[in-house]
Motif scaffolding. Structure first.
Motif, PDB file in Angstrom:
ATOM      1  N   ILE A   8       4.590  22.433  31.595  1.00 41.45           N
ATOM      2  CA  ILE A   8       5.239  23.600  30.983  1.00 41.45           C
ATOM      3  C   ILE A   8       4.693  24.878  31.602  1.00 41.45           C
ATOM      4  O   ILE A   8       5.454  25.799  31.930  1.00 41.45           O
ATOM      5  N   ALA A   9       3.378  24.931  31.790  1.00 36.43           N
ATOM      6  CA  ALA A   9       2.751  26.112  32.373  1.00 36.43           C
ATOM      7  C   ALA A   9       3.292  26.375  33.779  1.00 36.43           C
ATOM      8  O   ALA A   9       3.623  27.513  34.130  1.00 36.43           O
ATOM      9  N   LYS A  10       3.421  25.323  34.575  1.00 37.23           N
ATOM     10  CA  LYS A  10       3.939  25.467  35.932  1.00 37.23           C
ATOM     11  C   LYS A  10       5.378  25.976  35.909  1.00 37.23           C
ATOM     12  O   LYS A  10       5.738  26.900  36.652  1.00 37.23           O
ATOM     13  N   ALA A  11       6.207  25.415  35.024  1.00 32.73           N
ATOM     14  CA  ALA A  11       7.611  25.823  34.932  1.00 32.73           C
ATOM     15  C   ALA A  11       7.763  27.267  34.443  1.00 32.73           C
ATOM     16  O   ALA A  11       8.711  27.956  34.819  1.00 32.73           O
ATOM     17  N   CYS A  12       6.809  27.720  33.618  1.00 27.62           N
ATOM     18  CA  CYS A  12       6.893  29.082  33.067  1.00 27.62           C
ATOM     19  C   CYS A  12       6.112  30.106  33.890  1.00 27.62           C
ATOM     20  O   CYS A  12       6.223  31.314  33.647  1.00 27.62           O
ATOM     21  N   GLY A  13       5.271  29.632  34.810  1.00 22.23           N
ATOM     22  CA  GLY A  13       4.456  30.549  35.608  1.00 22.23           C
ATOM     23  C   GLY A  13       3.340  31.204  34.814  1.00 22.23           C
ATOM     24  O   GLY A  13       3.003  32.371  35.036  1.00 22.23           O
ATOM     25  N   VAL A  14       2.766  30.442  33.862  1.00 18.58           N
ATOM     26  CA  VAL A  14       1.663  30.967  33.055  1.00 18.58           C
ATOM     27  C   VAL A  14       0.527  29.945  33.046  1.00 18.58           C
ATOM     28  O   VAL A  14       0.680  28.824  33.532  1.00 18.58           O
ATOM     29  N   ASP A  15      -0.619  30.329  32.475  1.00 18.42           N
ATOM     30  CA  ASP A  15      -1.758  29.414  32.367  1.00 18.42           C
ATOM     31  C   ASP A  15      -1.513  28.373  31.268  1.00 18.42           C
ATOM     32  O   ASP A  15      -0.773  28.622  30.321  1.00 18.42           O
ATOM     33  N   VAL A  16      -2.193  27.250  31.394  1.00 17.97           N
ATOM     34  CA  VAL A  16      -2.114  26.190  30.389  1.00 17.97           C
ATOM     35  C   VAL A  16      -2.567  26.721  29.031  1.00 17.97           C
ATOM     36  O   VAL A  16      -1.980  26.393  27.996  1.00 17.97           O
ATOM     37  N   SER A  17      -3.605  27.569  29.022  1.00 15.64           N
ATOM     38  CA  SER A  17      -4.095  28.118  27.756  1.00 15.64           C
ATOM     39  C   SER A  17      -3.024  28.975  27.075  1.00 15.64           C
ATOM     40  O   SER A  17      -2.912  28.979  25.846  1.00 15.64           O
ATOM     41  N   THR A  18      -2.217  29.680  27.866  1.00 12.95           N
ATOM     42  CA  THR A  18      -1.127  30.481  27.295  1.00 12.95           C
ATOM     43  C   THR A  18      -0.082  29.579  26.660  1.00 12.95           C
ATOM     44  O   THR A  18       0.430  29.856  25.568  1.00 12.95           O
ATOM     45  N   VAL A  19       0.234  28.474  27.324  1.00 10.69           N
ATOM     46  CA  VAL A  19       1.194  27.514  26.778  1.00 10.69           C
ATOM     47  C   VAL A  19       0.662  26.947  25.461  1.00 10.69           C
ATOM     48  O   VAL A  19       1.387  26.878  24.464  1.00 10.69           O
ATOM     49  N   SER A  20      -0.595  26.572  25.453  1.00  4.35           N
ATOM     50  CA  SER A  20      -1.198  26.014  24.250  1.00  4.35           C
ATOM     51  C   SER A  20      -1.118  27.010  23.087  1.00  4.35           C
ATOM     52  O   SER A  20      -0.719  26.659  21.984  1.00  4.35           O
ATOM     53  N   ARG A  21      -1.485  28.245  23.376  1.00  6.69           N
ATOM     54  CA  ARG A  21      -1.421  29.289  22.331  1.00  6.69           C
ATOM     55  C   ARG A  21       0.023  29.545  21.889  1.00  6.69           C
ATOM     56  O   ARG A  21       0.301  29.710  20.713  1.00  6.69           O
ATOM     57  N   ALA A  22       0.937  29.586  22.842  1.00  6.79           N
ATOM     58  CA  ALA A  22       2.344  29.858  22.520  1.00  6.79           C
ATOM     59  C   ALA A  22       2.916  28.776  21.613  1.00  6.79           C
ATOM     60  O   ALA A  22       3.637  29.074  20.656  1.00  6.79           O
ATOM     61  N   LEU A  23       2.575  27.530  21.892  1.00 10.68           N
ATOM     62  CA  LEU A  23       3.099  26.426  21.080  1.00 10.68           C
ATOM     63  C   LEU A  23       2.478  26.391  19.682  1.00 10.68           C
ATOM     64  O   LEU A  23       3.029  25.780  18.780  1.00 10.68           O
ATOM     65  N   ARG A  24       1.346  27.075  19.510  1.00 12.86           N
ATOM     66  CA  ARG A  24       0.729  27.184  18.184  1.00 12.86           C
ATOM     67  C   ARG A  24       1.107  28.489  17.495  1.00 12.86           C
ATOM     68  O   ARG A  24       0.543  28.833  16.465  1.00 12.86           O
ATOM     69  N   ASP A  25       2.056  29.241  18.092  1.00 14.33           N
ATOM     70  CA  ASP A  25       2.487  30.548  17.555  1.00 14.33           C
ATOM     71  C   ASP A  25       1.346  31.534  17.420  1.00 14.33           C
ATOM     72  O   ASP A  25       1.292  32.319  16.472  1.00 14.33           O
ATOM     73  N   ASP A  26       0.446  31.518  18.378  1.00 10.99           N
ATOM     74  CA  ASP A  26      -0.684  32.440  18.391  1.00 10.99           C
ATOM     75  C   ASP A  26      -0.177  33.862  18.623  1.00 10.99           C
ATOM     76  O   ASP A  26       0.593  34.116  19.560  1.00 10.99           O
ATOM     77  N   ALA A  27      -0.603  34.793  17.800  1.00  8.70           N
ATOM     78  CA  ALA A  27      -0.148  36.183  17.880  1.00  8.70           C
ATOM     79  C   ALA A  27      -0.594  36.872  19.176  1.00  8.70           C
ATOM     80  O   ALA A  27      -0.028  37.909  19.549  1.00  8.70           O
TER      81      ALA A  27
END
Length: 173
Positions: A8-27
């Protein structure tokens, strides 16, 4: 092979940590990024790994219902009701049958605080069966609820349909 956070991170061009936070609805993650990550995760068929999440959060969102059998309507109704109520709170309930086998009962009790469940509802075995294990769990304040038979040493609540015993317990409390 299922999609990973890395995919997902590769497809979105972001870090894995950002994907993890995004999927947890991190503000800390921008709304637009959260939506994009969610969309890509869905497109890739991503499913979160509950076992991995429980390691991080120390919660399995699982409760065990430990009973000798589901032959008697009382135990069956209790299991069905508990399962429905836990599901409403997004918990899974697993029925653990020990089939009157003291060795199997002990094995199940020993597993309780090994990170495989967040708590248990127990219809205890014979009076002396599992006493030391239940005492150990009670001392650790492991979340337990007993149905119908209450070990004297345990401070955990007991739900009973024996009105005499329930009334005595209420008076004693």
């Amino acid at each position: 092979m299922p999609a990973t956070l890395k995919d997902i991170a590769k497809a979105c061009g972001v870090d894995v940590s950002t994907v993890s936070r995004a999927l947890r609805d991190d503000a800390r993650v921008k709304d637009a990024t959260r939506k994009r990550v969610a969309r890509v995760a869905k497109q890739l068929g991503y499913e979160p790994n509950r076992a991995a999440r429980s390691l991080v959060g120390a919660k399995t969102r699982t409760i065990w219902f430990i009973v000798s059998s589901l032959y008697f309507p009382r135990e069956r109704r209790a299991a069905e009701t508990a399962s429905r109520l836990f599901a409403e709170e997004e918990y899974d309930m697993l029925v653990m049958l020990y089939q009157g086998n003291a060795k199997r009962y002990m094995h199940t009790l020993r597993r309780l605080d090994q990170g495989v469940t967040d708590g248990a509802i127990i219809v205890p075995g014979p009076l002396d069966s599992g006493r030391d294990e239940l005492q150990r769990l009670a001392d650790k304040r492991f979340p337990l609820l007993f149905l119908d038979r209450h070990p004297e040493f345990a401070e955990q609540p007991t739900v009973t349909n024996d009105n005499t015993a329930a009334s005595k317990q209420l008076v004693d409390a």
